[in-house]
Design an enzyme around this catalytic site. Structure first.
Site, PDB file in Angstrom:
ATOM      1  N   HIS A 145      36.606  35.570  37.032  1.00 23.49           N
ATOM      2  CA  HIS A 145      36.903  35.671  38.465  1.00 23.49           C
ATOM      3  C   HIS A 145      38.406  35.743  38.735  1.00 23.49           C
ATOM      4  CE1 HIS A 145      36.567  35.088  42.788  1.00 23.49           C
ATOM      5  NE2 HIS A 145      37.447  34.115  42.682  1.00 23.49           N
TER       6      HIS A 145
ATOM      7  N   HIS B   6      40.378  39.623  46.812  1.00 27.27           N
ATOM      8  CA  HIS B   6      38.967  39.456  46.495  1.00 27.27           C
ATOM      9  C   HIS B   6      38.117  40.694  46.776  1.00 27.27           C
ATOM     10  CE1 HIS B   6      40.097  35.320  46.017  1.00 27.27           C
ATOM     11  NE2 HIS B   6      38.855  34.952  45.766  1.00 27.27           N
TER      12      HIS B   6
ATOM     13  N   ARG C 195      40.860  32.021  57.873  1.00 29.44           N
ATOM     14  CA  ARG C 195      40.369  31.745  56.521  1.00 29.44           C
ATOM     15  C   ARG C 195      40.111  33.026  55.731  1.00 29.44           C
ATOM     16  NH1 ARG C 195      35.998  27.084  54.633  1.00 29.44           N
ATOM     17  NH2 ARG C 195      36.211  27.473  52.402  1.00 29.44           N
TER      18      ARG C 195
ATOM     19  N   GLU D 229      35.391  30.561  58.479  1.00 30.11           N
ATOM     20  CA  GLU D 229      35.873  31.894  58.077  1.00 30.11           C
ATOM     21  C   GLU D 229      35.677  32.941  59.175  1.00 30.11           C
ATOM     22  OE1 GLU D 229      35.968  34.615  54.008  1.00 30.11           O
ATOM     23  OE2 GLU D 229      34.448  33.072  54.233  1.00 30.11           O
TER      24      GLU D 229
ATOM     25  N   LYS E 287      32.721  25.957  50.719  1.00 29.76           N
ATOM     26  CA  LYS E 287      31.896  27.148  50.513  1.00 29.76           C
ATOM     27  C   LYS E 287      31.070  26.966  49.246  1.00 29.76           C
ATOM     28  CE  LYS E 287      33.846  31.233  51.288  1.00 29.76           C
ATOM     29  NZ  LYS E 287      34.875  32.300  51.347  1.00 29.76           N
TER      30      LYS E 287
ATOM     31  N   HIS F 135      36.241  41.361  43.684  1.00 26.57           N
ATOM     32  CA  HIS F 135      34.807  41.136  43.518  1.00 26.57           C
ATOM     33  C   HIS F 135      34.109  42.400  43.024  1.00 26.57           C
ATOM     34  CE1 HIS F 135      34.193  37.301  46.186  1.00 26.57           C
ATOM     35  NE2 HIS F 135      34.606  37.033  44.977  1.00 26.57           N
TER      36      HIS F 135
ATOM     37  N   ASN G 156      40.835  35.462  51.126  1.00 27.66           N
ATOM     38  CA  ASN G 156      40.177  36.531  50.370  1.00 27.66           C
ATOM     39  C   ASN G 156      41.175  37.546  49.826  1.00 27.66           C
ATOM     40  OD1 ASN G 156      37.463  35.623  50.715  1.00 27.66           O
ATOM     41  ND2 ASN G 156      37.522  36.376  52.826  1.00 27.66           N
TER      42      ASN G 156
ATOM     43  N   ARG H  97      17.741  18.482  53.881  1.00 25.27           N
ATOM     44  CA  ARG H  97      18.597  19.093  54.906  1.00 25.27           C
ATOM     45  C   ARG H  97      20.043  18.592  54.861  1.00 25.27           C
ATOM     46  NH1 ARG H  97      13.675  18.259  57.844  1.00 25.27           N
ATOM     47  NH2 ARG H  97      12.623  20.239  58.231  1.00 25.27           N
TER      48      ARG H  97
ATOM     49  N   GLU I  60      44.052  32.791  40.757  1.00 23.08           N
ATOM     50  CA  GLU I  60      43.951  32.207  42.097  1.00 23.08           C
ATOM     51  C   GLU I  60      45.221  31.447  42.469  1.00 23.08           C
ATOM     52  OE1 GLU I  60      41.909  32.422  44.559  1.00 23.08           O
ATOM     53  OE2 GLU I  60      40.038  33.221  43.776  1.00 23.08           O
TER      54      GLU I  60
ATOM     55  N   LYS J  85      45.384  25.742  50.689  1.00 22.40           N
ATOM     56  CA  LYS J  85      44.015  26.025  51.108  1.00 22.40           C
ATOM     57  C   LYS J  85      43.594  25.108  52.247  1.00 22.40           C
ATOM     58  CE  LYS J  85      39.430  27.204  49.595  1.00 22.40           C
ATOM     59  NZ  LYS J  85      38.508  27.501  48.500  1.00 22.40           N
TER      60      LYS J  85
END
Length: 367
Positions: free
Chosen positions: A268, A252, A245, A241, A147, A256, A249, A125, A189, A231
């Site tokens: 990417h 993206h 945040r 997010e 993330k 994506h 993106n 956990r 990026e 960032k």
């Protein structure tokens, strides 16, 4: 801190940590891990391309810091960022007898950071993870912010958590060992961050491309550190997010879709580059930004040798876009470049999103 090292503090709500950026600092990872995470056992998670180059150095540094060290290596490639690989890694952590006081060290690019971070988040956990990014994309983006995820058949990063690292060690000398095309891909990026928050960086990157001949490590380190700060400022304000945040993106949503539609053959960063340029063209056509904003974005990406458009079928790109995790029912939040250094989050319907694909993709020549 040495003269060649910059430390960026990330006081995220769930865990505060330091990102260390510099030249030749990988061998300090043992002492950094000891100070940030403690524990008795450290498990290095890496992949088949990076492990043979750097794993011995990382293992030695961790052992010198008093850790009992084990290493797990998985097959490199985005296609292996799947639940089956994650299961193997989790079984490996159990076999190595890591406890809740111990630590995972993620050694590699974005796929490794995601896989190792998610394994750490799930094992017992949640145990601590230290990120040691070896690709430019991982240094400026995926290693910071917490993330972590794996891909599902229906799309990229659809299964994951927010799990902040305990420390990040970004040694830009590691970038010498990666393929030049991968390095160039990652600059997508970097340009995205410049569009988001740093007009001067965008101008500098256009005038002197980051992948140009003789670009010094010290300047790369400075750019990486500035990207981390950009960032950091967003992540600290909105860790999960829910609002600000989402601006990260930028590029993206279409990106994506392009990446998945290419069966991940397009990297990417290159997909984000094309996606951002497509969104800029669509936004300009809708009157959401001026032609000079669109042109500045396209020029910066082109200067790095990155794609600025896609010829992939719109139907296929759009279909993958509809599986994006940013979708909310029949609407999706998109990030639009209003001007260099300022973006807007807009909620659009699926029909409006399809219109943006038609306006921005395959329409290549600017006014």
């Amino acid at each position: 801190m040495s003269a060649e090292e910059t430390i960026v503090e990330v006081p995220a709500p769930s865990r505060s940590y330091e990102v260390r950026v510099g030249c030749g600092i990988l061998d300090s990872i043992g002492e950094v891990t000891r100070a940030a995470a403690g524990g008795e056992r450290a498990c290095v998670i890496t992949e088949t391309n990076v492990g043979p180059i750097y794993a011995n150095r990382v293992e030695a540094s961790l052992a010198a810091a008093g850790y009992t060290v084990s290493t797990l290596t998985f097959e490199a490639g985005e296609q292996n960022k799947r639940l089956s690989t994650l299961e193997t890694l989790l079984e490996g952590l159990a076999e190595a007898e890591l406890t809740r006081d111990d630590v995972v060290v993620a050694l590699g690019g974005g796929v490794t950071g995601d896989m190792a971070g998610l394994a750490a988040a799930m094992y017992l956990r949640g145990i601590q993870v230290v990120q040691a990014p070896t690709s430019l994309l991982a240094m400026v983006d995926s290693s910071v912010g917490g993330k972590v995820a794996v891909d599902l058949a229906h799309g990229k990063n659809l299964c994951g958590f927010f799990w902040q690292p305990s420390a990040v060690v970004a040694d830009v000398e590691c970038l010498h060992s990666i393929d030049r095309s991968l390095y160039t891909d990652s600059i997508g990026e970097v340009v995205k961050h410049a569009v988001l928050a740093d007009p001067q960086m965008l101008a500098d990157l256009t005038a002197r491309p980051m992948n140009g001949e003789g670009y010094p490590d010290e300047l790369v380190a400075r750019i990486v550190a500035e990207n981390v700060r950009i960032k950091r400022d967003v992540v600290v304000s909105d860790e999960k997010e829910r609002g600000l945040r989402q601006t990260l993106n930028l590029g993206h949503t279409i990106g994506h879709g392009i990446e998945a539609a290419s069966d991940f053959k397009l990297g990417h960063g290159s997909s984000v580059a094309a996606g951002l340029c497509c969104m800029a063209r669509a936004a300009c056509a809708k009157g959401w930004c001026k032609p000079e904003t669109r042109d500045a974005i396209v020029a910066a990406m082109a200067a790095q040798g990155l794609p600025t458009d896609t010829e992939l079928p719109h139907d296929v790109v759009f279909d993958y876009m509809t599986h994006d995790k940013k979708r909310h029912g029949d609407t999706m939040n998109i990030v639009v470049p209003a001007e260099i250094g300022a973006v807007e989050v807009r909620k659009v319907t699926m029909a409006e999103l399809r219109e943006l694909v038609d306006l921005g993709c395959g329409t290549g020549k600017e006014d």
